[in-house]
Structure formats: structure tokens, C-alpha cells
Design an enzyme around this catalytic site. Structure first.
Site, PDB file in Angstrom:
ATOM      1  N   HIS A 422      -4.275  34.722  24.664  1.00  0.00           N
ATOM      2  CA  HIS A 422      -4.020  35.393  23.384  1.00  0.00           C
ATOM      3  C   HIS A 422      -2.785  36.278  23.456  1.00  0.00           C
ATOM      4  O   HIS A 422      -2.089  36.470  22.464  1.00  0.00           O
ATOM      5  CB  HIS A 422      -5.258  36.168  22.938  1.00  0.00           C
ATOM      6  N   CYS A 728      -5.021  23.768  14.917  1.00  0.00           N
ATOM      7  CA  CYS A 728      -4.323  25.060  14.901  1.00  0.00           C
ATOM      8  C   CYS A 728      -4.232  25.687  16.284  1.00  0.00           C
ATOM      9  O   CYS A 728      -3.777  26.813  16.432  1.00  0.00           O
ATOM     10  CB  CYS A 728      -4.968  26.028  13.914  1.00  0.00           C
TER      11      CYS A 728
HETATM   12  C1  PEP Z   1      -8.023  27.924  19.604  1.00  0.00           C
HETATM   13  O1  PEP Z   1      -8.969  28.229  20.326  1.00  0.00           O
HETATM   14  O2  PEP Z   1      -7.323  26.911  19.787  1.00  0.00           O
HETATM   15  C2  PEP Z   1      -7.668  28.807  18.488  1.00  0.00           C
HETATM   16  C3  PEP Z   1      -6.778  28.451  17.607  1.00  0.00           C
HETATM   17  O3  PEP Z   1      -8.264  30.017  18.435  1.00  0.00           O
HETATM   18  P1  PEP Z   1      -7.829  31.245  19.390  1.00  0.00           P
HETATM   19  O4  PEP Z   1      -6.623  30.819  20.165  1.00  0.00           O
HETATM   20  O5  PEP Z   1      -7.562  32.392  18.501  1.00  0.00           O
HETATM   21  O6  PEP Z   1      -9.031  31.452  20.235  1.00  0.00           O
END
Ligand code: PEP
Ligand code: MG
Length: 766
Positions: A422, A728
Site C-alpha cells: 500500500h 483495479c
Molecule cells: C487489490 O487488492 O488488488 C486492491 C485493489 O485493493 P488494495 O490494494 O487496496 O488492497
């Protein structure tokens, strides 16, 4: 003296022969016969009576010649007798004897182990005197000065080898004693600590220090040295602790967020001690000057409203207690402040929970800010406030990344890190070049560095030609920009269209999305707004935050994801309990359903912010249909309440889910009729499919989003559900992976708008 025995012998002087002999037996349990230990205990002819006898002590000391002798003493008059015994010895013999004020049993054990390790008499004596550390650490109210002394910190250039402790009792006496022995025989100095960079280190030869680390089963024990760890030392360490935890694939520097940066390095891990004036007078106004500096930093934090956790730390009563103690000891304000803060940071580092341990960084960052204020030197302020620089970090946290200003942070170089963490996603959104897995020892604060966030190149003291070469790369790549007529999609040869949607978390990113022609927002990460918040954001505040992000994209569909708290995005205000395995714990929708009051406010805020806009809601981490049924119920009740209160809000709204838990993708058909769309989160999906932490740099070679395992699940999803499916996760913004996704039937990609050009280019030429 037997050549095989260490130089230092131990003499146990006690009022009770039984006590001394039992202590000797205890020492021999650990050291065997490898240390010379003698007893001079009791009074009377055979020593049966309680008391001490100077003549007996002197005679035993003579027998021990030519050993140096550490004398452990039990009670008061034992000291007198031993001093008298020394008087009986010839002057030259007294030099080799040290009467030690250590506690009798603990001191004898630490002394024996230090002697076994081949340390000199002063070193053995110091070890014995520090022998109470373990207990002092464990028992409240203990004086921790002894602990602080001789503790050092990790330096960026240090060599390191880590082991995961498998012993259920952690680093207990026996393995610690073995380690001390290895240290004594190693022929080089090394230190031991945890794997975090801010970890305190203790000398490998220090039994008391090793025990005070309180390393538990499952934790990493790391051996650090300023020089290369010798092969025979590594063999012995491997023999003691098993295969090193880092025997997994070698990690190499990797560019994670493209971009060029040239600047001076600021070390986010700079120690407070490095900022202190050498000498500081303890003036009467010291406490008042410090209070003023704290107030300035507190009010600055308030204005910026991003450092809620740090503000809370400033009013922590334990801080005041520690400061009072420092001032009582006669310290000046800067030293008092650094001492108190460092002590609190070190206490936190001893905690079991890794995310809480990381809060030690907050203490040190605060420490730097207040010192900067107190000493009036802007260079000493927080690194984020220093002049624009390239930041050196160790395993960047999302909370730190969220607070970075691209005008100040030109680039980030991380010793650890992972491309889909993240923290990486946040830097990508902010456009801050980021290179991970850089362990170059020559990287230090103040040196000039050029970095390339695409290739992972980090060049120390670069030549002009090298700088020009990287720059040219970016100038060339800018020519690959999107065509002017780009309107968020690309027609493929088969007549279908690939849509380009944006992942955003701030108004600035939403503006960028608009500018670059995004079709809409495919993922608005709401949790990034509240990292590190201890107070729950209320409905009004949440509504305003979302409104500001939606505004630039007005007229286009925006998918607002409900708060995805948990794992590496802990949101303290939710007050969720500590988890052993947070990535598999109360994350995403699970956490929301466990906090129904917050969920209601959250949904109401988003519905209100979406009034007059085209919004959809999306739930993270869904694994079961019951979760979505329950969420629909809450959503309907929020709508009814808003309706009744005559509050404007978006309605109806589409409700979608993230596809990121394998269970959901394995049975997509069960969600039919319950969800209006699905978006694949390849970041989490990949970590759960391969059981490989997305933030662990050593596991990035396992599978990946382009693997047949992940692509097969996505294909199954497309076949099993008849609603729009987008991606995404970060794979959507990676040109090669995006190509694979499109080949597997995906037509909607949501990514950082900065990735549009690269993906567009890859799909166009394919
Ligand atoms: C994912 O897990 O690919 C996603 C888009 O959510 P995050 O990266 O915020 O966990
Ligand atoms: Mg996810």
C-alpha cells in the site's frame, strides 16, 4: 594455567558453603568444565558455619593464579573479608582480581558465560554487573539506565544475517549462552537485535543484553556487523539457529514507481542522538523552553491534521514522567527530551505486535521535530520538512507514505519494500519515484544520489553523463504520452474497446485522472484518508473528504470503495483487537460489519457526498454471499433514514464487490443477482492464491498476477457472472500484465492515471 581454559576464573564468596556450591553446580550446568570456578565460602574449619573467612579467600585466590579472577560476593561482610584477603596478596597479584558488586547468582552466571566466551576481566566484570537487565526490563518501575548503556543501533552499511527463532522458549539462557560463546570465539565483533532497522542492538558477547532483548519464538534474531560476517562464523550461527530466514531468493533493487530524481539523501532513520548538541547546560528555564517547543510542534500537527497519532503521543502522561525523571537527573532540555523519547521508542519496539512496534518511528519523528524547534535549526526538523530530498527508509509504512509531499520528497529509496504494498500504491498515486530493496552501504544522509524509479538504478555521487542518461530516458518516455484525443478508451483490432479508469485516493489524484482523460474512477480508496487516525472521522468530515475527490470527476462514474481497514492498513479508531495474522483477519467488509455504527455513518457520508454525482459503492474483501446480503440490508436502511430525514443523497446506487478472496472467485455464480459489478483486486488475490505476503520482498517471485493460477480464476469469474468485471489491482497499470488481462477478456482497467500512457502504448502495439 591450563592453556585450554579462558583467562578469567570465577571465585564465589558466600556466607554459606551450600549456597556457593549450589551456585557453582548451576553454572556448570551451562558452562560445563570450560571455566575455572572456585568456592571460598562459610566460616570455621570445614566452612560449615555461616560466615566468610579472609584467609580462606586469599588462599583460594593464590591457587587460582595466574588466572585473572572475578570475585562474586553475597552479603555485606563478604565484601569486607574479600577486601582484607586482597591485602594479604602481593601487590602484583591484586591487579588480576576484581571484586564485583553484581548480584550473586545472576552475576555469577553472566560472568561465567562471559569468561567462557574469552572476554577480558573488565568485560567479564561489566557483563556480571549488567546481569539484572532481564529482570529490570520485566519488572515495572525498574531503572533502565543499565539497559540503555551499551545498546547501539543499526547502521545502514551493516552486514546482517537473520534467523527465525524456532525454539518455543525463544532466545532463552542456553542458546543465548551458546551465542555468547560463538561471539567470544568469532575473532570479530558483532551485535544482535531484531530485524527492524530502529532496533536496539546488544553486543553478541553480552548474555544480559541478549536475554534483555526478549526475543520470542517466531521472531527474527538478526546478527549485525560493520564488516563482512566471516564464513566460519556464519556456519556456527547456522548451526545454532537453523537456516537463515533470508536464505530465500536474493532480493535485488527494483524500480517500483517510475521517475527520475536527483538530490541529497535525507535519512528518515536518523537517530536522535545524532542531532544532539555535544554539551548542554542544565539551565533553570530548560523545562520551559522544551514545553514551548512541544507546544509549537503540537499546534503544527493540529493545523495539518494528519498527525493525529503524534499529537496523542505528545500528551502521553508517561512522556511527562520520563521527562521529569531526566530533568531530576540534571539533564539539559535537548538531552532530557531525546532520552525520554528514545526510552519510549525502545519500549514500543519490544512489543510483540509488529505494527505497534513500528510506532516507535512516530516517537522518533516527533523527537526530531521537537529538537528542531528547541535547537532552532531547521536542518534538524523532521525529514519531511527538510529541503527537498531523496528519502532513505526501511520498509516504508502506508501511514508515512500518505504524509509525503511530492514537493519535498523527490524520491524514496527503501531497504525493503514490495511493488504492490500500500505504501507503493500511495507513492505511485503521488508520483514520487520509488526504488525498493536497496541495501547499498554507502547510502548516507547528505550525499548526492540520482535514482531511476523505472530501472531501480540508484547512483551515489553521480557523474553528469549518468544523470543525463537517466534524464534522457524520461524525456524520451514523455514523448510516449497519450494522444490528445484520448478519451479513456482504446479500440482493439477485434472492434471491442478497453476502458481506462482511475485509482485515486485524494483530490489531487482525481484532478490528474480528469486531466488525463479517465473514463471514471474505478477505485476510490477511502481508508487512505484515515490512516493513523485514533478518533473516528464523523459523517460530516467523511462526506466532505469524498465530495472533494468526486468534484473533479463530476459527470463521470466514480466507484467509492468502502473502507478497507486491516492488515497493513490498521485504522486505530476502529479499536479492533490485535490479530496474530491480520491479512487473514478482520479486514475489509468483515471489519465494517463488526463495527455497525461506523458502517452506517460511513455509508451515509458517501451517499450524501454522491448527491448529484454518478457514484457506485464497492465492498472490499468479500468472501461470502451473506456479507453482501447484510451489506445490502444496511445500505437500504441508511437510504430509508436519509429519506425520512429529508437529507439529499445519491439513490439508487449500484453495489459491487472486490474479487480478491479466492473463495469468491471460485464460486462466482453464487453472487449472481446480488452484485451489480465486480472489480478484481489482483494485489490481494495474488497474495491469497500463493499464500505470499504482498509486502514481503522475499516472496515476490512466487506466482504473481500474470500466473495461470490467477488468470484462470479471473477467466472463471468472467464466465460465472454476467455483470461488468474490471481489474483495479496494480496489474492493471503494468503494461505487460494488462496485456495478459485483456487477452483473457478484461475490457475495463483501473489504475493510477500515471500508468495510462504505458498501458495504452502496450495495448496499441500488441
Ligand atoms: C487489490 O487488492 O488488488 C486492491 C485493489 O485493493 P488494495 O490494494 O487496496 O488492497
Ligand atoms: Mg485489496
Amino acid at each position: 594455567m591450563s592453556p585450554s581454559l579462558p583467562v578469567v576464573a570465577l571465585l564465589l564468596v558466600s556466607h554459606s558453603r551450600a549456597l556457593a556450591e549450589a551456585t557453582e553446580a548451576l553454572l556448570r550446568q551451562v558452562t560445563g568444565d570450560s571455566v575455572r570456578i572456585a568456592v571460598a565460602a562459610g566460616a570455621g574449619e570445614g566452612g560449615e558455619e555461616l560466615g566468610t573467612d579472609a584467609t580462606r579467600i586469599a588462599a583460594t585466590l593464590s591457587q587460582l593464579a595466574p588466572h585473572a579472577v572475578l570475585v562474586l560476593l553475597d552479603l555485606g561482610s563478604a565484601v569486607l573479608s574479600a577486601q582484607m584477603a586482597l591485602e594479604f596478596l602481593p601487590q602484583e597479584d591484586r591487579q588480576r582480581v576484581a571484586l564485583c558488586p553484581a548480584p550473586f547468582v545472576e552475576g555469577a552466571m553472566a560472568g561465567a558465560l562471559a569468561a567462557q566466551a574469552g572476554l577480558s576481566l573488565p568485560e567479564v566484570a561489566r557483563e556480571a554487573q549488567n546481569a539484572l537487565r532481564g529482570k529490570q526490563n520485566d519488572l515495572p518501575g525498574a531503572d533502565s539506565d543499565a539497559v540503555r548503556e551499551s545498546v547501539m543501533r543499526v547502521d545502514v552499511g551493516m552486514e546482517r544475517r537473520c534467523y527465525e527463532l524456532s525454539d518455543p522458549a525463544g532466545l532463552h539462557l542456553r542458546p543465548a549462552a551458546e551465542l555468547v560463546r560463538v561471539a567470544g570465539e568469532a575473532g570479530m565483533d558483532f551485535w544482535v537485535g531484531r530485524s527492524a532497522v530502529a532496533t536496539p542492538l546488544v553486543a553478541g558477547k553480552s548474555l544480559s543484553g541478549l536475554l534483555a532483548l526478549e526475543l520470542r519464538q517466531g521472531e527474527a534474531l538478526c546478527v549485525y556487523s560493520n564488516e563482512a560476517l566471516a564464513p566460519d562464523l556464519l556456519t556456527r550461527l547456522d548451526g545454532l539457529f537453523g537456516n537463515p530466514a533470508e536464505a530465500l531468493p536474493e532480493v535485488r533493487p527494483q524500480g517500483v514507481v517510475p521517475g527520475f530524481a536527483l538530490g541529497l539523501v535525507a535519512d528518515a532513520r536518523l537517530r536522535l542522538e545524532d542531532l544532539l548538541p555535544v554539551a548542554e547546560a542544565a539551565t533553570p528555564d530548560g523545562a520551559e523552553r522544551l514545553r514551548r517547543a512541544i507546544t509549537v510542534v503540537a499546534s503544527r500537527a493540529q493545523e495539518e491534521d494528519i498527525l493525529g497519532a503524534q499529537r496523542a503521543l505528545l500528551v502521553d502522561p508517561r512522556l511527562q514522567e520520563k521527562l521529569d525523571a531526566e530533568f531530576r537527573r540534571g539533564q539539559g532540555p535537548a538531552h532530557a527530551w531525546a532520552g525520554a523519547v528514545e526510552e519510549l521508542a525502545q519500549e514500543i519496539e519490544q512489543l510483540h505486535e509488529p505494527l505497534l512496534r513500528a510506532r516507535a518511528a512516530d516517537w522518533r519523528d516527533l523527537g526530531r521535530q521537537v529538537l528542531g524547534e528547541l535547537l532552532g535549526d531547521p536542518e534538524r526538523r523532521t525529514v519531511a520538512e527538510a529541503r527537498p530530498s531523496i528519502l532513505l527508509v526501511d520498509d516504508l509504512l502506508p501511514s508515512m507514505a500518505a504524509n509525503m509531499d511530492p514537493a519535498q520528497v523527490l524520491g524514496v529509496i527503501d531497504r525493503q519494500g514490495a511493488p504492490n504494498s500500500h505504501a507503493a500504491i500511495l507513492l505511485r498515486g503521488a508520483g514520487i519515484p520509488y526504488v525498493i530493496n536497496v541495501r547499498a552501504p554507502e547510502l548516507r544522509a547528505g550525499i548526492e544520489v540520482a535514482m531511476d524509479g523505472a530501472t531501480g538504478a540508484v547512483i551515489v555521487a553521480p557523474q553528469k553523463a549518468q544523470v543525463d542518461a537517466i534524464r534522457a530516458r524520461y524525456t524520451r518516455s514523455e514523448t510516449l504520452a497519450l494522444p490528445e484525443e484520448f478519451a479513456g478508451e482504446l479500440a482493439l483490432a477485434d472492434g471491442s474497446h478497453v476502458e481506462f479508469w482511475a485509482n485515486v485516493a485524494s483530490p489531487a489524484e482525481a484532478q490528474e485522472a480528469r486531466r488525463l482523460g479517465a473514463r471514471g474512477i474505478g477505485l476510490l480508496r477511502t481508508e487512505f484518508l484515515y490512516l493513523d487516525r485514533w478518533q473516528s472521522p464523523n459523517e460530516e468530515e467523511q462526506m466532505q473528504h469524498v465530495q472533494k475527490i468526486l468534484a473533479p470527476m463530476s459527470g463521470r462514474r466514480c466507484v467509492v470503495r468502502l473502507l478497507d481497514a486491516g492488515a497493513d492498513k490498521p485504522l486505530p479508531f476502529l479499536r479492533l483487537r490485535r490479530e496474530e495474522n491480520p491479512a487473514l483477519g478482520l479486514r475489509g467488509i468483515r471489519a465494517l460489519l463488526a463495527c455497525p455504527d461506523f458502517l452506517q455513518i460511513h455509508i451515509r457520508a458517501i451517499l450524501r457526498a454522491g448527491h448529484g454525482q454518478d457514484i457506485a459503492l464497492m465492498a472490499p474483501m468479500v468472501s461470502q454471499v451473506q456479507e453482501i446480503i447484510e451489506l445490502r440490508r444496511v445500505l437500504a436502511s441508511c437510504h430509508s433514514a436519509l429519506l425520512e430525514q429529508q437529507i439529499d443523497h445519491a439513490w439508487p446506487v449500484a453495489l459491487g464487490i472486490m474479487a480478491e478472496v479466492p473463495a469468491m472467485l471460485l464460486e462466482p455464480g453464487s453472487f449472481r443477482g446480488l452484485v451489480d459489478f465486480v472489480s478484481v483486486g489482483t494485489n490481494d488475490l495474488t497474495q491469497y492464491v500463493f499464500a505470499a505476503d504482498r509486502g514481503d520482498e522475499r516472496l515476490q517471485n512466487l506466482g504473481g498476477a500474470g500466473s495461470s493460477a490467477v488468470l484462470g480464476l479471473i477467466q472463471g469469474l468472467l464466465q460465472g457472472l454476467d455483470v461488468p468485471v474490471s481489474v483495479c489491482g496494480e496489474a492493471a497499470g503494468n503494461p505487460q500484465l494488462a496485456l495478459g488481462l485483456v487477452e483473457h477478456g478484461i475490457r475495463r482497467l483501473s489504475m493510477s492515471p500515471r500508468s495510462f500512457a504505458g498501458v495504452w502504448q502496450a495495448l496499441r502495439v500488441a
